[in-house]
Write an enzyme that holds these catalytic residues in place. Sequence first.
Site, short mmCIF file in Angstrom:
data_model
loop_
_atom_site.label_atom_id
_atom_site.label_comp_id
_atom_site.label_asym_id
_atom_site.label_seq_id
_atom_site.Cartn_x
_atom_site.Cartn_y
_atom_site.Cartn_z
N CYS A 145 -28.07 -28.02 14.27
CA CYS A 145 -29.40 -28.25 15.13
C CYS A 145 -29.24 -27.29 16.34
CB CYS A 145 -29.51 -29.41 15.70
SG CYS A 145 -29.57 -30.71 14.44
N SER A 152 -29.01 -10.63 9.14
CA SER A 152 -27.78 -10.98 9.78
C SER A 152 -26.53 -9.96 9.37
CB SER A 152 -27.29 -12.18 9.10
OG SER A 152 -27.57 -12.57 7.96
#
Lengths: 468, 468, 468, 468
Positions: B16, B301
């Site tokens: 999270c 990424s």
Amino acid sequence: MAEIKSLKSTGVQDECGILGIAAKCEQEIAHDVYFGLFALQHRGQESAGIALSKGDSSVAYYKNMGLVSEVFDQEKLSIFPYAKTAVGHVRYANKGSNNVVNAQPVVFFGRYGRVALSFSGALINAQQLKDEMLKNGHIFQSSVDSEVLASYVNYCANDDAVSGAINAAKKLVGAFAFVYMVGETLIAVRDGYGIKPLIMGERDGDIIFASESCALEALSAKIVRDVLPGEVVVVDKDRNISSYFFTKGCKKPCIFEHVYTARADSKMDGVSVYESRRQAGRKLAELYNVEADIVAGVPDSALAAAKGYSEVSGLPFTDALIKNRYIGRTFIQPSQAMRENSVKIKLSAFAHNIKGKRLVLIDDSIVRGTTSKKIITLLRQAGATEVHMMIASPMVINPCHFGVDMDTKEQLIANGRTEEEIRQIIGADSLHYLPVESLCEACGGKEYCTGCFDGDYSFDISGYYPEN
Amino acid sequence: MAEIKSLKSTGVQDECGILGIAAKCEQEIAHDVYFGLFALQHRGQESAGIALSKGDSSVAYYKNMGLVSEVFDQEKLSIFPYAKTAVGHVRYANKGSNNVVNAQPVVFFGRYGRVALSFSGALINAQQLKDEMLKNGHIFQSSVDSEVLASYVNYCANDDAVSGAINAAKKLVGAFAFVYMVGETLIAVRDGYGIKPLIMGERDGDIIFASESCALEALSAKIVRDVLPGEVVVVDKDRNISSYFFTKGCKKPCIFEHVYTARADSKMDGVSVYESRRQAGRKLAELYNVEADIVAGVPDSALAAAKGYSEVSGLPFTDALIKNRYIGRTFIQPSQAMRENSVKIKLSAFAHNIKGKRLVLIDDSIVRGTTSKKIITLLRQAGATEVHMMIASPMVINPCHFGVDMDTKEQLIANGRTEEEIRQIIGADSLHYLPVESLCEACGGKEYCTGCFDGDYSFDISGYYPEN
Amino acid sequence: MAEIKSLKSTGVQDECGILGIAAKCEQEIAHDVYFGLFALQHRGQESAGIALSKGDSSVAYYKNMGLVSEVFDQEKLSIFPYAKTAVGHVRYANKGSNNVVNAQPVVFFGRYGRVALSFSGALINAQQLKDEMLKNGHIFQSSVDSEVLASYVNYCANDDAVSGAINAAKKLVGAFAFVYMVGETLIAVRDGYGIKPLIMGERDGDIIFASESCALEALSAKIVRDVLPGEVVVVDKDRNISSYFFTKGCKKPCIFEHVYTARADSKMDGVSVYESRRQAGRKLAELYNVEADIVAGVPDSALAAAKGYSEVSGLPFTDALIKNRYIGRTFIQPSQAMRENSVKIKLSAFAHNIKGKRLVLIDDSIVRGTTSKKIITLLRQAGATEVHMMIASPMVINPCHFGVDMDTKEQLIANGRTEEEIRQIIGADSLHYLPVESLCEACGGKEYCTGCFDGDYSFDISGYYPEN
Amino acid sequence: MAEIKSLKSTGVQDECGILGIAAKCEQEIAHDVYFGLFALQHRGQESAGIALSKGDSSVAYYKNMGLVSEVFDQEKLSIFPYAKTAVGHVRYANKGSNNVVNAQPVVFFGRYGRVALSFSGALINAQQLKDEMLKNGHIFQSSVDSEVLASYVNYCANDDAVSGAINAAKKLVGAFAFVYMVGETLIAVRDGYGIKPLIMGERDGDIIFASESCALEALSAKIVRDVLPGEVVVVDKDRNISSYFFTKGCKKPCIFEHVYTARADSKMDGVSVYESRRQAGRKLAELYNVEADIVAGVPDSALAAAKGYSEVSGLPFTDALIKNRYIGRTFIQPSQAMRENSVKIKLSAFAHNIKGKRLVLIDDSIVRGTTSKKIITLLRQAGATEVHMMIASPMVINPCHFGVDMDTKEQLIANGRTEEEIRQIIGADSLHYLPVESLCEACGGKEYCTGCFDGDYSFDISGYYPEN
């Protein structure tokens, strides 16, 4: 929020992505339209729709507000039957017209049965056409050009549906591309100057039309060729292809597609968009000599130009800004504390990469200039010692009459200002624009509509618009 | 689609993004949490929530499934009152737990009044803690670790709310970071090895905690420092800051944050994520010599690593792939015709840039290998003559026990296979991984948890998990 | 409209309909709960929920805001598996608590596994129970009595789940009925005075508990008997039934169920609701002699009383008012022109039937009196020459502490006023109330809680509520 | 559930409620339309819509699927500006056409500007009109008669908008009533036989048209008169009223409005619906002598007839059935255990009132007979010893061509069967129908269209429909 709809007569113009498929045999065609539209999503995020023709007997369709991935889910797609012929649409809406009534494809019942039409562009003489049909007793249920066009194409049909497209196209004034499905026949039309893009592809005998080649790529289709200016291509129910010209076309496509609108991996009228942008960057480096340490582009559309600039200038190509990938369509007013620089919501600076550096920053264009100012502030706060702005296109000094959503002339920062005045407003250490000839060369040297830069629209629009 | 909820006792782990703000005076704090969460969106797209404390008397909160921009709109934010203290949460859900009951912050009424808690991580001993509380007569209304934690923190409080956080933290086994709001007090806790990130910032006297520094940046706050392993930072209602250690911390943060999870512009425990990735690319170039024409990275990424590789190898850094920016959360099964290579939905190849070229392709990691295979096929179809794959991290051979969502050991492509076997499966011309020591060096040479690469977890987990 | 939830500690009381089914074999039990709840819909329109137990291993549930028919559709019901044991709930919410967090059944994991509980009533000592559990380190995630009860029942369980229900029930002060599902065991509990109704039925070996017999009727089940005051009925997983008493019960059920709350075709503690109302009307006619032409009732609840009145008085029973059957849950402010008499939205007068007539109008009760005034105005406008109001219950002079949603004492029109003063306010030609003894007789002469009429609550509540 | 729309050419007929307001001055007119539609809700529950005209410059509208109270809330109504002229619509949809595209009012831009039209009825020659316009080059975007009408009214306009209504009405074949708003002019039209109802009211100078007088009542307006068969009433922008006749009208209104469709408190062409029903009941009692103990009606439409029967026969009028007031629009398949008698979902029997009694049961009509059978079974199970069925109208032996949704001839239970055969099928002890002459007398003795009962439609339809 309630959306009480308002019916006004003001014409609303559409920039959009369109798609049509004429397959050899019945298949999960709604899925293919879905993924084709998905690849055209950058051309319009307001609404999405799919219509397919099941033989001659019916048209099934669904359209709604939202992204392709929001409008359709697996369940909705599954309800569509297997079919051979379909059209799709993604819509970009100008202010005030965000309403499901305006979503496309337009589906209707007319002289030759059930029809669906996906339209992209702007009709300068929409009101005249509408007036003509009003006199003939027609009614209009929305305020968009696409309904006018759908009605007019039907109105002009005498012999058959194809005649409608040809006869209507002769009378249309503006920039347009549309695909038009009548039973299992698919018709593709591009304006006489080829201002709006439209390309034809092929996959195992299936014929596909799309606004951009990236949609063909997504569907594993090969490019056949661009639809030509003034051309009507008809794919009949046996998939025979025929070609008609409603006018002697003259290629002057919109150069702003290369500057900003199109996706970098698309090819338009034979020219790679990525390469156009890279070349524009190279030309900036050839023209302007600036003392700096690094070069960066504003993501995503100016990255290719920044690379081109780096190649020629020798300055290292650097990531200076990162774009938040989760921007939604709801605008939230930032809190007081954040209001100083709201561009931070969308962009962050890579302080690590630019601290203490003199930076050349490439952007694709400047329209109002407010974002440029905020970006430069952001970069300085992150440690850039100098920010030299290079624009990979000329000053935008005129509005577009063909459907590109630019501000009114008054709001354009370049309207009545010099380069130096603009530089001061946005706070750059220096500012350079690419001349229009260089941009054309970067885009393959062909003839383009460069009206927004120099007032040289594809054709004379003085009869249609008041001078401003 | 109906979502009939099922209450099971199996622990569900959360990755999270968390955020907490302790402001000096009442302000539009919900807006700030909104934009902070917006910058943390990459850490979790399943649900979002905001809770704020209005003095001691009440907690207002709203949470729902969806992106931050979907869950909140201007109207919803406006209903939140001005306040001084707030927490927020974005959630990444492992399979099968996508349910609003599991959304955070967890808000409850306990020993010291109204509390809200935002948690990130995985508690290895959640079941033991739950069993202890069940014996004491507690009930649990969801199946997530965050409810266990919230209940346990309250359960362990004797003197005051702070004691609860400290006492509980001593007993927690796992990787965790949480912010905990009791009235106007804000408490931030990070596990004893600092596996999960948590950073503290400051803006005009307002104290802000966040999973990553990019959220501080978005709020125009300055980094103060990372919360330390084993530390409990308390900001009381007068905004005095005190620090406690529930254990003698030992820094071994998750190296996968640098490899993949974190946003490139964040700084974690003093190390720039962008720079880690760039250095990893440089080290690949230093280690492996491949004959090729260009180098490219898989967006987003692996772009920094590709740039690093280009710098050292001298191969031109090239855009080989473009990512569709409008990927929604609904997965649509492609049609038969498209099923051959479903990666096309997300990625397109720049044929123009790679045709006839020998390509070095950098990716951040390989987990199952299926995507790598599809990307290589895509690049070859677009004209690349050779594709040499370089991975900017080692082979992933172990699952993560601390909340990173990797497949089970059986599904990891590197499980029981040699580099050569993997190369054949994914169809690359060559394949190289970065050794774990080089990766650590690229990430600043500090101690990291590298369990997924070499089994060296931050601490001995053998008592908690069966060997597999 | 956004609903930002607010967590406060104030107790919120529920009036509701509850249902539990313990079937002999696995079946489409969610459908049965659906139709049972549908028949109890008049007891609560705010939220609806169903939970079923699939063996010992899991509980599946769904609950949401709205009518039963809005919350559930065929698709949602179909997802529920076949099962033997289920509970359901419809909720009536007092002001300010309309929030899905408060919807029932409450589902949780506790000492004896997965549990679901449907509760109706009001606990006077909820805060005391909550405080006791807070001291023991529990947390509460909502502000409703049902969570307190669920937690407390689990907290009090020592030997097994049944012991929890019995031990807890001993400590509960208030009016309550609940069904409690632990694995495949179903437990039904009714307060020591039987204030809240709870009845047991049977259908081919399936045992069903419900708030009212009309739900049994809807499911084609036969009434077995009412659950007795102070009784705990346990149906184990083999469907053996056992009975326990947590206190020596003393029957004093709520008389307002007969006056207004219950559906006319239900039987409560052996007494027909329709008959109670009819008898109340007969007693009014016996007590008060009014010169009039016709008698009518306010639909729907006063129609039976009007018929009784007609039988005794000989006045023709007439339709004077028609109720709009499509009243939604959204309140719309009428336009200025309509504001004079907003009752017209819900009721229309049959001018044809009442023009020039002297009318006896029966209503079930008067709480605030504002509606009565509007109805009388409406009837006069439609041509009634005289309107004599007869109320089939006594003056409401006290609030209810057991969950019936009456206004505060100050707002009750009968608070501190004489019959004559009320008559003048509502504008009737005459006004008569039924004395409490007559009402009791009409309801079968049994002992009832008549606290709202005469302050004689089932038991002494003085320790719990401040005098007002 | 996805609703993929399908565009077919089959005509879809509408039964509906319509409303138009021409106010003297600007006011909260959307609120008035809302409450007027609310009172007409029984005429159609599928969709609702409001359109208002703001001077000559624009029309604002909103329409959607659902009840009036679902489609509109306070927020939506508030967005509508104050205005003088508005129309509204509630729609009843025949099978297969539940689609927001078909919702009304139809709003369009035509010869005389912006127009909105609310239509109720069925055009027998819709296809012919459509064909005529198709030949003229028009398109149609839905498959409903209302779009055909809107287009045709515009098409026929030569001098002004009023001429369009008059010219079009002359050509329309069928049963229809519509209100038509052009700028601030409001036009109301009723078919030449007055088959569909349309009434005019007045409130402080505001003129209101509605399908039924109960809507006038709800708005505190007085009845002025019914619009006459063949009449066009025009209220101009200064609120001058003029009347035109497009044909020499001949009153033959639909008698089924009195039997079932209309609300009991409405007055149609001067006749009270409640009184018609009561008289029908009285006539049944005069005609048929049955030995029984009590009489009851099927709620709600047969209650008035049951009262009439009771008055004449002397049998006590009794509540035998109670209707569930919370029936939603979603149909849920009952579980196996409940399938024996699905009518229980909607109706419950008052066992208390009917046990051991011989019952006369009045219903308004029998169409397919399946519900009658279930109700009789229900009453017997509840203890009725005999059930004598009396129908307050004749046998339905023909379909309606004018928009009342009856089954095809084949599905009508009375098609080709004797009364005795029907009695056996529904399981009644005796069965009696009211003769058509008696029904007409009950309805005031006027001329009515009684086609569904005796084939005597208002006019000769043989040219339009094949014989069946």
